[in-house]
Design an enzyme around this catalytic site. Structure first.
Site, PDB file in Angstrom:
ATOM      1  N   GLY A  16      28.594  21.130  76.635  1.00 48.77           N
ATOM      2  CA  GLY A  16      27.288  21.760  76.814  1.00 48.77           C
ATOM      3  C   GLY A  16      26.484  21.694  75.530  1.00 48.77           C
ATOM      4  O   GLY A  16      26.745  20.873  74.650  1.00 48.77           O
ATOM      5  N   CYS A  17      25.516  22.573  75.400  1.00 48.39           N
ATOM      6  CA  CYS A  17      24.641  22.591  74.233  1.00 48.39           C
ATOM      7  C   CYS A  17      25.450  22.745  72.947  1.00 48.39           C
ATOM      8  O   CYS A  17      26.279  23.643  72.828  1.00 48.39           O
ATOM      9  CB  CYS A  17      23.647  23.748  74.365  1.00 48.39           C
ATOM     10  SG  CYS A  17      22.534  23.904  72.967  1.00 48.39           S
ATOM     11  N   PHE A  18      25.200  21.878  71.979  1.00 50.57           N
ATOM     12  CA  PHE A  18      26.005  21.921  70.751  1.00 50.57           C
ATOM     13  C   PHE A  18      25.750  23.160  69.910  1.00 50.57           C
ATOM     14  O   PHE A  18      26.551  23.510  69.042  1.00 50.57           O
ATOM     15  CB  PHE A  18      25.880  20.652  69.916  1.00 50.57           C
ATOM     16  CG  PHE A  18      24.501  20.104  69.672  1.00 50.57           C
ATOM     17  CD1 PHE A  18      23.363  20.910  69.660  1.00 50.57           C
ATOM     18  CD2 PHE A  18      24.335  18.741  69.430  1.00 50.57           C
ATOM     19  CE1 PHE A  18      22.107  20.395  69.403  1.00 50.57           C
ATOM     20  CE2 PHE A  18      23.080  18.197  69.173  1.00 50.57           C
ATOM     21  CZ  PHE A  18      21.964  19.025  69.163  1.00 50.57           C
TER      22      PHE A  18
END
Length: 214
Positions: free
Chosen positions: A47-49
């Site tokens: 997912g979003c880093f």
């Protein structure tokens, strides 16, 4: 391990950056990395880093966490290109750690405990191949540990649904732009951080107390 629970309808409008995805063949040739002696590297996409970076920075034995892009078809991708789904890259974190203090297996356990590995190309409101669940192994030992762990969770039906996490050799990792690094600590009052990242950090602090930095 508890099943990852969604944040509800409030997250529909709160995302790292959701864009249309395209099918692109990734470059899969492994790339050797120069790592400080006695340290190792783990590379996870979940997912979003911003989320994965914040989680792993809490852990004792983790020397650095770099947010970046991996697994796509072009060199030196930008955030805008990756967010459009034009490159095939995943948002990922490259974690440099001391295996004498924390093992690759422990990092893997925390990775699976802090994202949903059963949603294809999606984490919450973040949708697209750039938000896929994927482990990029840097050596054969990491590959075996990862595959064995996924097999164990599958046999125990840990999440109640099939695990879709890919396991791939790590190609070149491209660090993201400077403003993405250490994002959570600099933007904790931002809505995405408050609703999405803070619960993940709290979960790590509660469930993995013995692995936290002092």
């Amino acid at each position: 391990m508890n099943k990852i629970i969604g944040m509800g309808l409030i997250l529909i409008s709160i995302s790292c950056q959701s864009k249309e995805k395209k099918s692109i063949q990734p470059v899969t040739e492994p790339v050797k990395m120069e790592v400080e002696k006695n340290l190792e590297v783990a590379t996870f996409a979940g997912g979003c880093f911003w989320c994965t970076e914040a989680v792993f920075l809490e852990l004792d034995g983790v020397k650095s966490v770099v947010s970046g892009y991996i697994g796509g078809a072009i060199a030196n991708p930008t955030y805008e290109e990756v967010s459009r789904g034009d490159t095939g890259h995943a948002e990922a974190t490259q974690i440099t750690f001391d295996p004498k203090k924390i093992s690759y297996g422990e990092l893997l356990e925390i990775f699976f405990a802090t994202h949903d590995p059963t949603t294809l190309n999606r984490q919450g409101a973040d949708v697209g191949t750039q938000y896929r669940s994927e482990v990029f192994y840097n050596n054969e030992e990491q590959k075996k540990i990862t595959e064995d762990y996924i097999a164990l969770m599958t046999s125990e039906n840990t999440f109640g649904k099939p695990i879709v996490t890919k396991v791939s050799p790590a190609p070149k990792f491209y660090p993201a732009e400077d403003y993405h690094q250490n994002y959570y600590s600099r933007n904790q009052n931002q809505s995405y951080c408050s609703y999405v990242i803070t619960p993940k950090v709290k979960k790590v602090k509660e469930q993995f107390k013995d692995k936290l930095k002092k």
